[in-house]
Design a protein around this motif. Sequence first.
Motif, mmCIF file in Angstrom:
data_model
loop_
_atom_site.group_PDB
_atom_site.id
_atom_site.type_symbol
_atom_site.label_atom_id
_atom_site.label_comp_id
_atom_site.label_asym_id
_atom_site.label_seq_id
_atom_site.Cartn_x
_atom_site.Cartn_y
_atom_site.Cartn_z
ATOM 1 N N GLN A 452 0.818 -1.197 0.000
ATOM 2 C CA GLN A 452 0.000 0.000 0.000
ATOM 3 C C GLN A 452 0.857 1.253 0.000
ATOM 4 O O GLN A 452 0.572 2.223 -0.708
ATOM 5 N N THR A 453 1.912 1.212 0.788
ATOM 6 C CA THR A 453 2.830 2.357 0.812
ATOM 7 C C THR A 453 3.466 2.560 -0.559
ATOM 8 O O THR A 453 3.565 3.689 -1.068
ATOM 9 N N ARG A 454 3.896 1.434 -1.146
ATOM 10 C CA ARG A 454 4.507 1.546 -2.478
ATOM 11 C C ARG A 454 3.485 2.019 -3.515
ATOM 12 O O ARG A 454 3.810 2.779 -4.426
ATOM 13 N N PHE A 455 2.248 1.547 -3.358
ATOM 14 C CA PHE A 455 1.215 1.961 -4.296
ATOM 15 C C PHE A 455 0.964 3.454 -4.207
ATOM 16 O O PHE A 455 0.806 4.131 -5.231
ATOM 17 N N ASN A 456 0.914 3.960 -2.989
ATOM 18 C CA ASN A 456 0.714 5.396 -2.830
ATOM 19 C C ASN A 456 1.851 6.174 -3.465
ATOM 20 O O ASN A 456 1.637 7.202 -4.126
ATOM 21 N N ALA A 457 3.083 5.658 -3.271
ATOM 22 C CA ALA A 457 4.232 6.331 -3.886
ATOM 23 C C ALA A 457 4.144 6.264 -5.408
ATOM 24 O O ALA A 457 4.450 7.237 -6.111
ATOM 25 N N LEU A 458 3.742 5.087 -5.909
ATOM 26 C CA LEU A 458 3.594 4.927 -7.353
ATOM 27 C C LEU A 458 2.500 5.835 -7.898
ATOM 28 O O LEU A 458 2.652 6.420 -8.982
ATOM 29 N N ALA A 459 1.409 5.968 -7.142
ATOM 30 C CA ALA A 459 0.329 6.852 -7.580
ATOM 31 C C ALA A 459 0.808 8.291 -7.656
ATOM 32 O O ALA A 459 0.481 9.020 -8.603
ATOM 33 N N ARG A 460 1.610 8.691 -6.657
ATOM 34 C CA ARG A 460 2.146 10.054 -6.699
ATOM 35 C C ARG A 460 3.086 10.232 -7.889
ATOM 36 O O ARG A 460 3.069 11.257 -8.568
ATOM 37 N N MET A 461 3.880 9.184 -8.163
ATOM 38 C CA MET A 461 4.794 9.272 -9.300
ATOM 39 C C MET A 461 4.018 9.338 -10.616
ATOM 40 O O MET A 461 4.360 10.119 -11.521
ATOM 41 N N GLN A 462 2.956 8.519 -10.719
ATOM 42 C CA GLN A 462 2.157 8.562 -11.940
ATOM 43 C C GLN A 462 1.481 9.915 -12.096
ATOM 44 O O GLN A 462 1.385 10.443 -13.210
ATOM 45 N N SER A 463 1.010 10.471 -10.985
ATOM 46 C CA SER A 463 0.386 11.782 -11.058
ATOM 47 C C SER A 463 1.376 12.827 -11.540
ATOM 48 O O SER A 463 1.064 13.662 -12.397
#
Length: 834
Positions: A452-463
């Motif tokens: 979940q932490t990595r997903f949030n980071a990935l979501a921020r990176m994708q954004s």
Amino acid sequence: MTRRRRAINHSGAPPFAGASLGSLLLWLEATPARAAGFLEDLAIDPQIVSFAFSGGLAIFAAALVATHVRERAAWRRREAALRLEFDDARAQLGRAKTFLASEPQIFVAWTAPDAEPEIHSSSLIMTGAVAAPRRILSFAAWLAPKDAQALESAVDRLRKSGESFRLALAGVAGRYFDADGRAVGGSVVLRIREVSGDRLELIGLRERYASAQSELSGLRAMLQALPAPFWIRNEAGELVFVNDAYAQAVEAKNPEDALARKLELLDQSARSAAEQARAKNSVWRERVNAVVAGERHRLDVTQASAAGAAAAIAIDRHEVETVRADLEQQMQSHVRTLDQLPTAVASFDRTRRLIYSNDAYAKLWQLDPRFLEQRPTDGQILDRLRAEQRVPVESDYRAWKERLFEVYRSPEPIRHTWHLPDGRIIDVVAHPNPKGGVTYLYDDATKAYDLQTRFNALARMQSETLETLHEGVAVFGSDGRLKFSNPAFAHLWRLDPAELTQRPRFDALAARCRALHATEETWAALQGFVTGLNELREGFTRRIERSDGVVLDCTAQSLLDGAALLTFVDVSADVNVERALTDRNKALLAAEKLRNDFIHHVSYELRSPLNNINGFVHLLGEDSTGPLNPRQREYLGYVNKSSAALLAIVDDILDLATIDEDALELEISEVDVEATMRAAIEGVQDRLAENSIDVQIVALDDVGTFRGDAKRVRQILFNLLSNAIGFSRPGQTVTLAVLRREAEIVFKVTDRGRGISPEILERIFDRFESHTAGSRHRGVGLGLSIVRALMELHGGRVLIDSAPGEGTTVTCIFPAHAAHEEARLLAASAGGAE
């Protein structure tokens, strides 16, 4: 005298004619004056008349006395008979009164329509509400309203039309009556009889009978619906009732069929034992083997007997055993499944003792299996884990443990998240069960939280990545509101970024963007995609040409949860290049058409002079035009060959132009293969003789015919033979072979010339590709192009196989029936007919 008699006749003379003596005497006595006158007229002596009158009176008196005596004797006899009849009627009346008084009843008789009714009643029915006989006719005073109305209507019909009736009536005081009305002679009689005692007893019997029938029907329906076979035997031991399950067990159509055929479920030995128990009126229980629906099952049979009859039911143990075995197997399977699960599972009973745990539980908490086999309590396991620092660190451990144990008293599952000292995160779910125990599920959520932490980071990176894209991106939710957009989207559509942060609806954005692109079809399609409720939306791509000259490619894709993704790419430069290439291609196509038209026109213009040249050459060769010297004849031959070659080139060009315009039509008929081969060889005889080359024909006897255009097939073989002769050396042999292979006709032309290199072989069928490769063959490179075009029109194919120094083989494969071409011709003819 005569006149007087006539006058007397007219003045009331006594009626002699037909008159009796008595009447005559009466007349004389009543009218003495007239009688005297009458006698005087008749000249009769009055004394004689007086004497006669006295004698008549004596005779009359004697007759009257005799008649009176006879009548008096008759009256006495009649009186005696009437007295006897009266006594008998009085006796009958007494008996009728006795019968009437024997039970409470009332008789009402109407002897005439307007006469008053005669009412006779017993003393018993006159008590209570009906105290006076006249009040009996007031039916509403002593009967229920409904019954009173019914009785009154029936009495009216009886009095008017003589319609008999019989009614059961209920009184207002809880008494019951039976009313019977009928016509007797010229009178109508109504009989009302009290039947309270009998009626109450009958009602009770009916109620008990109805209750018994209802219970019996319910019992029969229940027995009929039983899944287990059930049957009843009578005193003679015969089947009198079976249910549907019994009929299915004995493979009968229905219970009636089973009873009619007397089908037995149990074998003879079991029936004998059951018969003995029935004779003793005892209960018989036994587990027996029986054939149920064609399969042998084990049944638990129970039979109860009473009054000689018996009822029995058979419980199928086969299904129970099968279910038990399946349940045991499923439980074992569940245990094995739980042992394979990564989720730790532990079950405790109401005493908080461990009754089951899987392998993951022991591995998660690092517990000794021997310790778990001792069935420790929930508290003992927690104490051990606390001692080994494998539970969360709590300041008040006892209170924390008591909060955990609240699940034993809770009707709903309780969830916890444990942060262990070693850094692991455990999700705990406690499920209370109906028996008072608890089942714990432990999931190691450390990786999930990390993901979940990595997903949030990935979501921020994708954004952040989408923010830097040059393509405009907009995401709309299922409610039609903007959820995300990058700066490129606002830049492409000249929108205010501050306005986009307010999450406007799609229709509001579309209204602003219509200033740059006013096509309603585009915005309607996009709005339907964004706000549509269909979960199976299909994405699409649409090109948007704006009024400012910018061209955008819009792509719509559906996302999860009903969201929609719209991307806009600026393709203005690509579109401009594409338009330039399209214009150039159109120009090239126009030039090619112009070239083809020019060649077609020139070819037709050249054909006429060549025909004239050939005609004059032929005329010059005739003896009629004059002799020619040998040199002239040699030159004339050169001219003839050159004109013929030029005419062949022109014909090839015309054929290719016709094929390009899709105007060449085949004349389909039966093609004689061998005759076509000989005709093609006949056309190249001069070249064969000139180059000293032989032609060998290889054909099987059964090659027969096939459907095609004989002229075009001969042209194909002529071109292939011409190429083979041109690439062959003097003295060599060219082979023309044909064979029938399933539904195909195969021609092969083989030469032993120089062959063709692979790089040339790839372009061998292109137009104006002519490669002599050091041979004597000269041409413009149209022969093989025509061969391929004509083969395609026939629905066939052409293959070429060659290698340098080994010769060349060209294979032409025709469909034996030319189905493709026939279908095309039929379609063309049908289109022309229309």
